[in-house]
Write a protein that holds these residues in place. Sequence first.
Motif: not given
Length: 365
Positions: A228-230, A238-242, A255-261, A295-301
């Motif tokens: 979700i986005r709230s 960005l957040g997540w739930g079930v 998930l504190r990312l700018e312009d992430a979809h 709890r980790y985001v991998f940024r890839l090319g």
Amino acid sequence: MTVCATEMTTTAPLTVTADGTYAARLAGQGEARYPERWTLGGPEPYAVPLPLAQPEEADSEVLPLADGRVLIHRRVADRHAFALLYPSGTYTGPRSSGSGAGPRTGELLLGGIEAEEGLRVRLLPPCPDGNAAYALAVGDGGTTVWQVAGHGSEGPRRAAVLPGRCSGGVWLDRAGRLLSLDREQDGRVKAVAVDLARGGVVTPLLQIAEDSDDRLLTAAPDSGLLVIRSDAPGEPRLGWGVLGSARPVRFPECLRLEDAHPFAVQPGQVLMPETCGVALRVGGDGLALWRPADRYVFRLGAPAGWLGTGLWTPEGRLRLPYATAEVPCGIVGLSQPVAPPPPVHVDTPPKRAARPVPLREAPLG
């Protein structure tokens, strides 16, 4: 595979069916645009152009169906018109942009919707059943969900009418019955569930805080994972739930990312939402992978020519479609990387007292 669509400005140039067998896009450039169908279910992907006598407008939309046909939405004079395109026979005429040697294109007209002043119409993401197709029409007086294919009658059929202006569009089940929309009403945006099998009965889906804007970006029916986005934490996050859980939505710092979809979620993880891989498009053409358990985001090319979308296999392999001058129809495969040890920070809770997401109120029975 789960594919989501949020605002119109974040739509990827390629749309993939819910089962990942076909995809479609509006190919070509300038005034020489034409629909193109991709076959992804075989050992090697390949593309089939579907040109007609006249090129398509740049704002036309295409949507693949599970039987290999492609739905197209055009603005024609004072109507929004819909038609099904499919390969028919063999074309042997001179090669030109969008109409080279290959199959001819058959067209089945499906009728249209009157283009009232101020009315915005766009296609919703592919229905999970692969046969039906829906469009969202948003006007000053409210929102209408139209079924434009797969209902067996002539012309588009009203499937639901909602007060307020709606955006988004995420399927919540495998049958294509429950649709989530982000409804703007009384100055706030809240995700609601629309039961298309019951004439469009609307049920609250996200209610993190009374004065927060809560949008659903994507859902995985197998595991119940929601992304979700709230702005309940004090700023849009960005957040997540079930789905169906009494636990509140969590907002990880990673998930504190700018312009992430988010554009794809790993399927098949029954009752294991924390293990689902989530692929995100970041900054327009960047790529990131995440799982709730890591709890980790991998940024890839991203690969050259990436078309902004993709599909997960149940085994955790992410397949990314791309098109370049050398490879006009290609797929790159990635695996979920191994996450480092979790950081010491904890998830940020909403600043205001918030009721847990009332997902059990949705008509999921």
